[in-house]
Design an enzyme around this catalytic site. Structure first.
Site, short mmCIF file in Angstrom:
data_model
loop_
_atom_site.label_atom_id
_atom_site.label_comp_id
_atom_site.label_asym_id
_atom_site.label_seq_id
_atom_site.Cartn_x
_atom_site.Cartn_y
_atom_site.Cartn_z
N TRP A 1 18.74 0.89 3.68
CA TRP A 1 18.41 1.82 2.61
C TRP A 1 17.67 3.05 3.09
O TRP A 1 17.70 4.09 2.43
CB TRP A 1 17.54 1.10 1.56
CG TRP A 1 16.19 0.70 2.09
CD1 TRP A 1 15.89 -0.42 2.81
CD2 TRP A 1 14.97 1.42 1.96
NE1 TRP A 1 14.56 -0.44 3.14
CE2 TRP A 1 13.96 0.67 2.62
CE3 TRP A 1 14.62 2.61 1.32
CZ2 TRP A 1 12.63 1.09 2.67
CZ3 TRP A 1 13.28 3.02 1.39
CH2 TRP A 1 12.32 2.27 2.05
N ASP A 2 17.00 2.96 4.24
CA ASP A 2 16.19 4.09 4.68
C ASP A 2 17.01 5.32 5.05
O ASP A 2 16.48 6.42 5.08
CB ASP A 2 15.27 3.68 5.84
CG ASP A 2 15.93 2.78 6.84
OD1 ASP A 2 15.83 1.56 6.70
OD2 ASP A 2 16.56 3.32 7.77
N LYS B 1 3.48 -4.26 4.47
CA LYS B 1 4.11 -3.89 5.73
C LYS B 1 4.28 -2.38 5.80
O LYS B 1 4.16 -1.77 6.85
CB LYS B 1 5.47 -4.58 5.86
CG LYS B 1 6.19 -4.29 7.18
CD LYS B 1 7.54 -4.97 7.23
CE LYS B 1 8.26 -4.66 8.54
NZ LYS B 1 9.64 -5.21 8.57
N GLN B 2 4.61 -1.78 4.65
CA GLN B 2 4.87 -0.34 4.60
C GLN B 2 4.59 0.16 3.19
O GLN B 2 4.43 -0.62 2.26
CB GLN B 2 6.33 -0.06 4.97
CG GLN B 2 7.33 -0.67 4.00
CD GLN B 2 8.67 -0.93 4.64
OE1 GLN B 2 8.81 -1.80 5.50
NE2 GLN B 2 9.66 -0.17 4.24
N GLU C 1 8.09 -5.57 2.63
CA GLU C 1 8.64 -6.90 2.89
C GLU C 1 7.57 -7.96 3.06
O GLU C 1 7.89 -9.12 3.35
CB GLU C 1 9.55 -6.83 4.12
CG GLU C 1 10.76 -5.95 3.89
CD GLU C 1 11.42 -5.52 5.19
OE1 GLU C 1 11.26 -6.23 6.19
OE2 GLU C 1 12.08 -4.47 5.20
#
Length: 850
Positions: free
Chosen positions: A382-383, A625-626, A513
């Site tokens: 998706w990034d 995580k992000q 995630e």
């Protein structure tokens, strides 16, 4: 090494070995210690074909690699416990036959850089020439000095072609020289000496798995006096491949030539009686062609045609075309930081990686590692849509359109996947090569339904930047409709006691995630809402501007007015979680009920968390995580006010690990917007050097392409303050105080705009195209060709002290009256050391300084 006030190195690169050059990455000394990293950093590619920077002589190497975008093998995914709808077929990019090797023997002694007596060494990746060059002066064991120069290029204009030139000159003495130029089926990194690439055996889910059996089945080999061709078919996916190589030699020395091919190797050998001062120049042209099913013999013919054109036009023709292509690339996307040449070099290296990942992807996807390595199995995620395509839409929209067409062609399989999970519409796979879901771990994979909305976001970003209604009305709209259908079907309505209705989305995972399968993930809901609104808007645009196209799509996809009205209702009533007690947006419905993970006191050796803690341990805590909520604040920034953006940033930044390379640059953008300008620059440095300094210890697996795009996003959106809501460019800049100026270019509706930002002004100049209206902090200005516009600035926005100390809410009370604490879960201890324990943060309130 100098550090910024937050302890981040200002320049983490060894500048003795890698000196600053604003238009090249240069290495002055080889090393065995970081072979994998430098093979990635100096790799070449064009989006279709990629070659890692392995030495011409073949050794030493971390992982030999030549990759073709989308060329993959399939394998059955074996789940310990099966369930309906689990991904069944894995996909892994194949390391195709290697044509880079040109072994050199002088007086029968092989050149091996790691043991050679080198009087000079210089390797250069040239961002304007688009080629890799190496210069070596070697004193052989017999005491003779020899100059060896090489050039390697993967063509941006001829996607199937790579060119290599080797020039050898005896500087002192005469000697017999042998050059063995090869094309070799290394099969997953095994070399001609049956030695496997030296890769880490430690657990790391980011690395590609290895094949246990043969992948490339020989389907033919052929040679003539100057050309050799090998052909293969993958054992399970059935894809076909051919690689062909032509050679020429120019020298006044006496030469003997040999050539041969076998199923797994082709060799062209030159035996030269070399005399001092008489150069030997060997040119090697390589063509790769592949297919999902075309016979190998047909691919042989395609390779022949490619190489015949090289014979006709010569190497310099393609090198000139390479320079011309890159001139256009840099004219559209170069970003200049005045007064900081080390930053300038790093920025251009990242932008060059984006060219190498996208230039000739030609309606294939753009993989997480591009074509520089096998990390993440060569999958598309998706990034690409969230980071890479917006960059392309505003700099090189033709390449953005190509990348979006890849998702259009994947739509039939996305419809099938939606049926498998009992939904209407289409569900795009979280990770894939061929369109099938390849994530074996659904909680952090398939459950990331937000990929649908990310693709919709990229489509609308392209539409806003270009106004390309032809593509949108003919193809893009199908994706918008089918993804909107999925959201309307996936979510459900609830009615409260007063009769108010709200629309909920349950059982999904956001970008973070470390938190999975949740209800009403904020990022997912905000992006799904935008997806629904976008589908409605485009259908209205079609009805207004192209009624025939509107009628066709409504007939083809059986779209009714009632369905479109339902999408609007779902979007308008979408639940956007908000906590009144803490006055922040929870990442999901129950996120704030968990305990905080105390990152401040987590040992460095326990990072990244995914390599040291079981997922269930991580899932029990508030730890990211992000960026998740913070990413939503950026991508859908017009849906949030400044006060809540700051509160959300203050809450989530201290619990964001940055274990994903996707995080730092988004944090830089939002830190700049809300006023943490020192933090913004620190995060920018972390993202800028993530590969160049191997900050995540996995650059050896390939370039982080989305992070490279994030560098542009941080510069243009973060420090340049650019936003593009609905096709109208606005600017609210945040120039770092250390930078005299920042200059970048943007395309909007066919106009190329040059933007120069200084502390007290912005200057806009039309480079090509017509006039353009832009907004600067609420002021509208029209920029016309030949008439630059200067806009005065009163400062660079708010300036806040950086967040420091532990999380600002520790010691506060939740809505239910319980106290908020922070903990560090310790790993299991040996039995004689007692049971594992939790390290708990003191509960005395001590908010972070802001």
């Amino acid at each position: 090494m100098n550090h910024d006030p937050r302890g981040v190195p200002l320049d983490p690169v060894d500048r003795i070995r890698f000196p600053v050059d604003p238009w090249a990455l240069v290495e002055t000394e080889p090393s065995r210690d970081d072979l994998g990293t430098t093979e990635t950093l100096f790799a070449l590619g064009n989006g279709y074909l990629g070659m890692r920077a392995n030495p011409e002589e073949g050794r030493d190497s971390y992982a030999h690699g030549t990759f073709i975008n989308g060329f993959h093998e399939t394998w059955p995914i074996h789940h310990a416990e099966e369930a309906f709808g689990f991904a069944k077929v894995g996909q892994t990019i194949v390391n195709v036959p290697d044509a880079k090797t040109m072994k050199i023997y002088i007086d029968d002694e092989p050149l091996l850089l790691t043991v050679a007596d080198l009087h000079h060494y210089r390797r250069t990746l040239d961002f304007r020439e688009g080629e890799l060059r190496r210069e070596v002066v070697w004193r052989t064991p017999s005491g003779k000095r020899v100059s060896i120069r090489s050039r390697r290029m993967v063509s941006f204009t001829e996607r199937h072609l790579a060119l290599m030139t080797l020039e050898i000159t005896m500087l002192e003495g005469d000697a017999p020289i042998v050059v063995s130029s090869q094309v070799l089926n290394r099969q997953d990194g095994i070399d001609e000496y049956a030695q496997r690439a030296r890769a880490s055996e430690e657990f790391d889910p980011r690395k590609a798995s290895r094949f246990a059996a043969r992948v490339l089945e020989p389907r033919g080999d052929w040679h003539s006096e100057r050309r050799m061709i090998l052909g293969y078919q993958t054992a399970h996916s059935g894809m076909t491949l051919a690689v062909a190589v032509d050679h020429t030699i120019e020298t006044d020395n006496e030469v003997e030539e040999l050539i041969s091919t076998e199923p797994d190797i082709g060799k062209k050998v030159y035996r030269v009686q070399a005399h001092q001062g008489q150069p030997i120049v060997i040119n090697k042209a390589v063509a790769y062609h592949n297919s999902r099913g075309v016979a190998v013999r047909e691919l042989f013919d395609r390779c022949r045609r490619t190489l015949d054109r090289v014979r006709q036009y010569g190497f310099e023709h393609y090198r000139d075309a390479q320079r011309t292509w890159l001139d256009d690339w840099w004219a559209g996307c170069d970003v200049r930081i005045e007064g900081h040449p080390h930053l300038q070099q790093a920025v251009r290296w990242n932008l060059f990686q984006l060219a190498q990942a996208s230039a000739r992807a030609d309606q294939l996807g753009i993989a997480a590692k591009g074509v520089t390595g096998s990390g993440y199995e060569g999958h598309y995620f998706w990034d690409t849509e969230a980071y890479v395509i917006p960059f392309l839409s505003h700099t090189h929209p033709g390449l953005a359109r190509n990348a979006l067409r890849f998702r259009v062609t994947m739509l039939p399989k996305a419809r099938e996947r939606a049926r498998e999970v009992a939904q209407l519409g289409a569900l795009f796979p979280w990770r894939t090569i061929n369109g099938d879901e390849a994530s074996a771990y659904y909680a952090a994979g398939t459950a990331q339904y937000h990929i649908n909305a990310d693709i919709s976001y990229a489509l609308m970003n392209y539409y806003a930047a270009t106004g390309d209604s032809s593509f949108m009305f003919r193809e893009g709209v199908d994706v918008l409709i089918e993804t909107a259908r999925l959201w309307a079907d996936l979510g459900f309505w609830r009615t409260d006691a007063s009769g108010g209705r709200s629309f909920h989305i349950h059982g999904v995972t956001g970008p973070d995630e470390y938190t999975t399968v949740v209800n009403n993930n904020l990022f997912t809901n905000v992006m799904a809402r935008a997806n629904l609104w976008s589908a409605v808007r485009v259908l209205r645009d079609m009805a207004d501007h192209d009624p025939d196209a509107d009628a066709r799509v409504r007939t083809r996809l059986r779209v009714t007015d009632a369905e479109v009205e339902e999408w609007t209702a779902c979007a308008d009533a979408m639940v956007i979680p908000y906590d009144e007690a803490l006055r922040v947006h929870p990442q999901d419905e129950h996120f704030l009920e968990r305990e905080l993970w105390d990152l401040e006191n987590t040992p460095a050796e326990m990072r990244p968390l995914l390599l040291h803690y079981h997922p269930l341990v991580i899932y029990r805590f508030q730890v990211l995580k992000q960026a998740d909520v913070v990413l939503a604040l950026f991508l859908q920034g017009d849906q949030f006010d400044q006060a809540v953006k700051r509160r959300d940033f203050d809450y989530y930044d201290p619990i964001t690990t940055g274990d994903s390379t996707l995080s730092a640059l988004v944090q830089a953008i939002m830190a700049a917007e809300v006023g943490y300008q020192e933090m913004a620059l620190s995060y920018f440095h972390l993202g800028l050097f993530v590969d160049l300094a191997d900050l995540h210890d996995n650059t050896a697996d390939g370039v982080h392409i989305a992070s490279a795009a994030g560098v542009w996003n941080a510069l243009v959106h973060g420090f340049g303050g650019m936003r593009d809501y609905g096709g109208h460019l606005t600017f609210d800049p945040r120039l770092p105080v250390e930078w005299p100026s920042l200059t970048f270019r943007l395309r909007s509706h066919g106009t190329l705009l040059d933007v120069r930002l200084e502390a007290e002004r912005m200057v806009f100049t039309v480079v090509t195209g017509g006039e353009l209206s832009v907004g600067v902090r609420g002021r509208e200005v029209v920029v016309a060709p030949g008439d630059p516009v200067e806009v005065p600035l009163a400062g660079q926005g708010p300036v806040l002290r950086s967040l420091e100390g532990h999380h600002p809410v520790i010691g506060d009370l939740r809505a239910d009256g319980t106290m908020i604490t922070a903990e560090v879960p310790e790993p299991s201890a040996p039995l004689d050391e007692g049971p594992p324990r939790l390290v708990q943060e003191p509960i005395t309130p001590s908010p972070a300084t802001t």
